[in-house]
Design an enzyme around this catalytic site. Structure first.
Site, PDB file in Angstrom:
ATOM      1  N   ILE A 159       0.834  -1.201   0.000  1.00  0.00           N
ATOM      2  CA  ILE A 159       0.000   0.000   0.000  1.00  0.00           C
ATOM      3  C   ILE A 159       0.871   1.254   0.000  1.00  0.00           C
ATOM      4  O   ILE A 159       0.634   2.198  -0.763  1.00  0.00           O
ATOM      5  CB  ILE A 159      -0.970   0.001   1.193  1.00  0.00           C
ATOM      6  N   CYS A 208       1.592   1.492   8.009  1.00  0.00           N
ATOM      7  CA  CYS A 208       2.325   0.434   8.700  1.00  0.00           C
ATOM      8  C   CYS A 208       1.358  -0.455   9.472  1.00  0.00           C
ATOM      9  O   CYS A 208       0.292  -0.005   9.909  1.00  0.00           O
ATOM     10  CB  CYS A 208       3.346   1.035   9.659  1.00  0.00           C
ATOM     11  N   PRO A 209       1.697  -1.735   9.636  1.00  0.00           N
ATOM     12  CA  PRO A 209       0.853  -2.602  10.459  1.00  0.00           C
ATOM     13  C   PRO A 209       0.963  -2.209  11.922  1.00  0.00           C
ATOM     14  O   PRO A 209       1.961  -1.613  12.351  1.00  0.00           O
ATOM     15  CB  PRO A 209       1.444  -3.989  10.214  1.00  0.00           C
ATOM     16  N   SER A 236      -4.556   3.309   8.054  1.00  0.00           N
ATOM     17  CA  SER A 236      -3.953   2.038   8.464  1.00  0.00           C
ATOM     18  C   SER A 236      -4.662   1.454   9.679  1.00  0.00           C
ATOM     19  O   SER A 236      -5.592   0.658   9.540  1.00  0.00           O
ATOM     20  CB  SER A 236      -2.460   2.237   8.738  1.00  0.00           C
ATOM     21  N   ARG A 237      -4.257   1.844  10.877  1.00  0.00           N
ATOM     22  CA  ARG A 237      -4.860   1.351  12.112  1.00  0.00           C
ATOM     23  C   ARG A 237      -4.986   2.501  13.099  1.00  0.00           C
ATOM     24  O   ARG A 237      -4.034   3.257  13.323  1.00  0.00           O
ATOM     25  CB  ARG A 237      -4.021   0.218  12.732  1.00  0.00           C
ATOM     26  N   ASP A 261      -9.351   7.473   8.427  1.00  0.00           N
ATOM     27  CA  ASP A 261     -10.369   6.483   8.072  1.00  0.00           C
ATOM     28  C   ASP A 261     -10.514   5.431   9.163  1.00  0.00           C
ATOM     29  O   ASP A 261     -11.397   4.582   9.080  1.00  0.00           O
ATOM     30  CB  ASP A 261     -10.000   5.811   6.747  1.00  0.00           C
ATOM     31  N   GLU A 266     -13.988   1.341  17.060  1.00  0.00           N
ATOM     32  CA  GLU A 266     -14.886   1.480  15.911  1.00  0.00           C
ATOM     33  C   GLU A 266     -16.141   0.650  16.130  1.00  0.00           C
ATOM     34  O   GLU A 266     -16.021  -0.568  16.301  1.00  0.00           O
ATOM     35  CB  GLU A 266     -14.163   1.044  14.633  1.00  0.00           C
ATOM     36  N   HIS A 285     -14.121   4.019   8.205  1.00  0.00           N
ATOM     37  CA  HIS A 285     -13.354   2.815   7.846  1.00  0.00           C
ATOM     38  C   HIS A 285     -13.821   2.245   6.502  1.00  0.00           C
ATOM     39  O   HIS A 285     -14.238   1.083   6.406  1.00  0.00           O
ATOM     40  CB  HIS A 285     -13.473   1.758   8.951  1.00  0.00           C
TER      41      HIS A 285
END
Length: 320
Positions: A159, A208-209, A236-237, A261, A266, A285
């Site tokens: 990504i 990044c994860p 991402s997160r 996002d 959530e 999201h």
């Protein structure tokens, strides 16, 4: 015939995709959503269990004697207790790389909205403000041109690389912070340390994860090193960001804006501090959720099940 249970199928397929290829593989029960307290009961006879965000923890796994396989209908697999599954010799699979194009696209949709506030200006026209204007042109916010600005990317997997290609096409300078710069080098991209990336970039985008080492790494101290006119983007997160610190930074003009996002929880609480923070755009999201991306996700998730039933390994997280 195997019993296949889908715990939370609605987000992936609200009705515009086809479950038939999965239904051809066994006796399938699909739940739109499953509350945490009902996971074990709904999955009690499952041989094959599919989940998107429903938690399959050690207690659930131990309560399911028939369980043979867990498929995560997403890339991230923190919803499953991998150690507990491995102890039972239950393979766990995920779906990598299905949403690369969609996430990269939304990253720039968010950035362009920060730059031009097209929604705000379109609403202004709908309200009649252009019709009554004494000038042929007006703008309600500063407008930002991307050409020549520096785009900073944190995480340079598939990504991040897709985002870099788009940024380069806009004429931006691209810098990136990445664990494997030699492996993933790209023409036009300069790799930097994290501090330099945040300090020099006009836009910082997170790709990044999430792991135990980077939770809330975007905090007050790091935000203070950014340019006052800079933007922060996160597709991402959510837990990568200390959200109270970001809200404070936006209220105090430390940075110019943020587009998110994802959030730590959530859906978020109604009084989440970022929802009303100035200069903030938040979407629910949706980066992964184009029909094309969801179609790839469903196809691969079903393919993972087919591979398992054929005695093959495909996208196995725990290599069982």
């Amino acid at each position: 015939m195997k019993n296949i249970v889908v715990l939370d199928g609605y987000a992936l397929n609200p009705g515009d995709l086809d479950w038939a290829p999965l239904q051809a593989l066994g006796k399938v029960t699909i739940y739109d959503r499953t509350p945490p307290q009902e996971v074990a009961a709904r999955a009690k006879d499952a041989h094959i269990l599919l989940t998107n965000k429903a938690i399959v923890d050690a207690a659930v796994i131990s309560a399911l004697p028939s369980l043979e396989y867990i498929g995560v209908m997403a890339t991230g697999y923190n919803v499953v207790d991998i150690a507990a599954a491995t102890a039972r010799k239950i393979p766990v699979t995920n779906v990598p790389a299905y949403s690369t194009a969609a996430v990269a696209q939304l990253t720039f949709a968010l950035l362009l909205e920060l730059c031009h506030h097209t929604g705000l200006h379109a609403e202004s026209v709908r309200k009649g403000e252009w019709a009554t204007s004494v000038d042929f042109s007006y703008w309600k916010t500063p407008l930002t041109e991307l050409d020549g600005l520096t785009f900073g990317i944190v995480g340079f997997g598939q990504i991040g690389q897709a985002v870099a290609r788009i940024a380069l096409a806009f004429g931006m300078k691209v810098i990136a912070h990445h664990r494997h710069p030699e492996r993933d080098k790209m023409e036009g991209v300069v790799f930097t340390d994290l501090a330099t990336c945040f300090r020099e970039a006009d836009v910082v985008s997170l790709h990044c994860p999430l792991n135990k080492d980077n939770q809330q790494f975007v905090n007050a101290a790091l935000l203070k090193t950014m340019k006052p006119a800079a933007f922060l983007i996160n597709t991402s997160r959510g837990p990568l960001i200390q959200e109270a610190d970001l809200a404070a930074a936006l209220h105090n003009g430390v940075i110019a804006g943020a587009a998110l996002d994802v959030l730590s929880a959530e859906p978020p609480a109604a009084d989440h501090p970022l929802v009303t923070a100035p200069g903030t755009i938040i979407t629910p999201h949706i980066a992964w959720a184009t029909r094309a991306a969801r179609g790839r996700l469903l196809k691969t998730a079903i393919g993972n099940v087919q591979a398992f039933l054929s005695g093959l390994h495909q996208n196995n997280i725990n290599k069982i």
